[in-house]
Design a protein around this motif. Structure first.
Motif, short mmCIF file in Angstrom:
data_model
loop_
_atom_site.label_atom_id
_atom_site.label_comp_id
_atom_site.label_asym_id
_atom_site.label_seq_id
_atom_site.Cartn_x
_atom_site.Cartn_y
_atom_site.Cartn_z
N LYS A 138 2.64 20.52 1.46
CA LYS A 138 1.94 20.85 0.21
C LYS A 138 1.59 19.59 -0.61
O LYS A 138 0.49 19.46 -1.14
CB LYS A 138 2.86 21.76 -0.62
N LEU A 139 2.56 18.67 -0.69
CA LEU A 139 2.36 17.52 -1.58
C LEU A 139 1.49 16.43 -0.95
O LEU A 139 0.75 15.75 -1.66
CB LEU A 139 3.71 16.90 -1.98
N PHE A 140 1.61 16.29 0.38
CA PHE A 140 1.00 15.09 0.97
C PHE A 140 -0.04 15.35 2.06
O PHE A 140 -0.62 14.41 2.58
CB PHE A 140 2.11 14.18 1.54
N ALA A 141 -0.24 16.62 2.43
CA ALA A 141 -1.21 16.88 3.50
C ALA A 141 -2.62 16.58 3.02
O ALA A 141 -2.92 16.63 1.82
CB ALA A 141 -1.11 18.33 3.93
N ASP A 142 -3.50 16.29 3.95
CA ASP A 142 -4.93 16.07 3.68
C ASP A 142 -5.19 14.97 2.66
O ASP A 142 -6.20 14.97 1.99
CB ASP A 142 -5.60 17.35 3.12
N THR A 143 -4.24 14.08 2.49
CA THR A 143 -4.51 13.02 1.51
C THR A 143 -4.44 11.68 2.21
O THR A 143 -3.59 11.45 3.05
CB THR A 143 -3.49 13.04 0.37
N ASP A 163 0.86 -1.18 0.00
CA ASP A 163 0.00 0.00 0.00
C ASP A 163 0.90 1.23 0.00
O ASP A 163 1.94 1.24 0.66
CB ASP A 163 -0.88 0.02 1.26
N PRO A 164 0.49 2.28 -0.72
CA PRO A 164 1.30 3.50 -0.70
C PRO A 164 1.23 4.17 0.68
O PRO A 164 0.25 4.02 1.39
CB PRO A 164 0.63 4.37 -1.77
N LYS A 165 2.30 4.90 1.03
CA LYS A 165 2.32 5.55 2.34
C LYS A 165 1.72 6.95 2.26
O LYS A 165 1.53 7.62 3.26
CB LYS A 165 3.77 5.64 2.87
N VAL A 166 1.50 7.44 1.02
CA VAL A 166 0.82 8.72 0.78
C VAL A 166 -0.15 8.50 -0.38
O VAL A 166 -0.04 7.50 -1.09
CB VAL A 166 1.83 9.83 0.38
#
Ligand SMILES: Cc1cc2nc3c(=O)[nH]c(=O)nc-3n(C[C@H](O)[C@H](O)[C@H](O)COP(=O)(O)OP(=O)(O)OC[C@H]3O[C@@H](n4cnc5c(N)ncnc54)[C@H](O)[C@@H]3O)c2cc1C
Length: 410
Positions: A252-257, A125-128
């Protein structure tokens, strides 16, 4: 065999490059030229001119002393063991950093043997959260507007070689900034590389994406500028998407995801064909064993190589020319263009002997010919458990001791 031809590759190089261009008018991309010449002869020349001290010091810089051996290792002109034995003999412990990089290739190859076509799908599973966008046309055309990324795309499409650090930046840009589906990007990228190798390529894209690592790989402008000697940044006028701290980019790239579940990808396989009634045994030479020193090529048996659309149909012109350079050095090998199964049948072949490969597409193609697979020459004798194969550090902890003894630096 209506659409099959036997090739007579010219021994003169200029003739050879033109011949391949004429034989494959549909092949895209630039001409190979003199910067790269395929084959073992050139591979040995490169091996013998390695500057191991400079490599250890600067290989992560774009203008560092990297070896550009990857297309030769990919096509079997040299084995990893030959290279590792050579540099350890000549340079001892000084060769450690370089051998560790070679070990990455062995590591990915072992994972490929273990997982087969599983490497084309998410391994973990991806971590982000990862995106699923199609590869944009501005990437294919190299007009992102970012001088660094456009430069890497030019390296890829014109030369077929991109520095390792640039491969990582480019993959991170596509996967984390543009949210492109890594699998589509990986397929496109691999097709353009002279060293295009499904194991090293697809597993490296997974590593960048966080599918076989504990976190995603990303970078910022400072790091890119430093490792490129400001090559692209000095005159760059764009609003740089990489110009921020690691913390800010992470936000920016990974928040709220929320990470999605692993995705499975289907890989094209050849149709089933009935087992051949013919009896002759031949050596099948595939594109990972192109060395005149290969033990199977010394056997007194018919030897057949096929440039088959199923395996090589997307290769650009320069890679086919590189392949022709390699094939030119092999004695007594029949070289065909066409459908592998039809050609083997027509040649009366009932059984083939070949070098083992993790490439299941090659194996599926050869399945009707009762193949005997000779093991590849091993890079390391160390026994690698499934647990160790999960992460490179665990693999290298064991392998480094076998290659350099206990005193190895961590
Ligand atoms: C997104 C991405 C895609 C890649 N795709 C490929 C590919 O299709 N084929 C391929 O051979 N390599 C691939 N690599 C690995 C690596 O980038 C190249 O092997 C390396 O850049 C080749 O240049 P070199 O021969 O000058 O390397 P050097 O630094 O001189 O290293 C010597 C050899 O070690 C091996 N090696 C070094 N680094 C790696 C690595 N990270 N992974 C695997 N092997 C390594 C290669 O065989 C290389 O020739 C990829 C890396 C990334 C990040």
């Amino acid at each position: 065999m209506a659409n099959s031809y036997k090739l007579a590759i010219p021994s003169d190089r200029a003739e050879r490059l033109q011949y391949i261009r004429r034989m494959f008018p549909q092949a895209v991309g630039s001409f190979l030229g003199d910067a790269w010449c395929g084959g073992r002869h050139e591979a040995l020349r490169r091996l013998n001119t390695i500057d191991i001290e400079a490599y250890g010091r600067n290989h992560s810089f774009l203008n560092g002393s990297v070896t550009k051996l990857s297309p030769y290792l990919r096509h079997g002109c040299l084995t990893l063991k030959e290279v590792s034995d050579n540099v350890r003999y000549r340079f001892g412990a000084q060769a450690e950093k370089f051998v560790e990089e070679l070990a990455w290739r062995d590591y990915w190859r072992r994972v490929w043997y273990e997982l087969g076509n599983g490497i084309f799908s998410d391994i973990e599973d991806p971590k982000v959260a990862l995106g699923d966008k199609l590869l944009p046309d501005f990437i294919r055309q190299g007009i992102t507007g970012l001088p660094c990324m456009d430069g890497f795309i030019r390296d890829l499409t014109l030369e077929g070689y991109v520095h390792n650090h640039a491969r990582k930046w480019f993959a991170a840009y596509l996967v984390h900034w543009l949210k492109v589906d890594w699998r589509e990007a990986a397929d496109w990228f691999e097709n353009h590389l002279l060293d295009g190798d499904k194991g090293s390529n697809h597993l490296s894209w997974q590593w960048v994406a966080s599918l076989n690592s504990s976190k995603p790989y990303y970078f910022n402008k400072d790091s890119l500028a430093r490792h490129t000697g400001e090559k692209y940044c000095t005159n760059c006028k764009v609003n740089c998407p990489f110009d921020a701290s690691h913390e800010a980019l992470n936000e920016k790239l990974f928040a709220d995801t929320v990470p999605a579940k692993a995705k499975v990808h289907r890989v094209a396989m050849p149709e089933k064909t009935p087992i051949s009634a013919h009896q002759a045994v031949a050596i099948f030479v595939h594109d990972e064993m192109l060395s005149p020193a290969h033990p199977l090529l010394r056997r007194p048996m018919p030897k057949i190589f096929v440039i088959d659309d199923f395996l090589h149909g997307k290769w650009p012109l320069k890679r086919l020319q590189f392949l022709a350079d390699c094939l030119n050095e092999l004695q007594d090998v029949e070289i065909w263009i066409g459908d592998t199964r039809a050609i083997l049948k027509e040649r009366g072949v009932g059984q083939i002997v070949t070098q083992d490969t993790p490439n299941k597409q090659v194996k599926a193609l050869l399945e009707p010919f009762n193949p005997i697979y000779q093991p590849e020459i091993k890079f390391t004798e160390a026994e690698i458990s499934e647990q160790r194969l999960k992460r490179f550090t665990r693999y290298w902890d064991k392998v480094s001791v076998e290659l350099f003894g206990d005193s190895v630096s961590s």
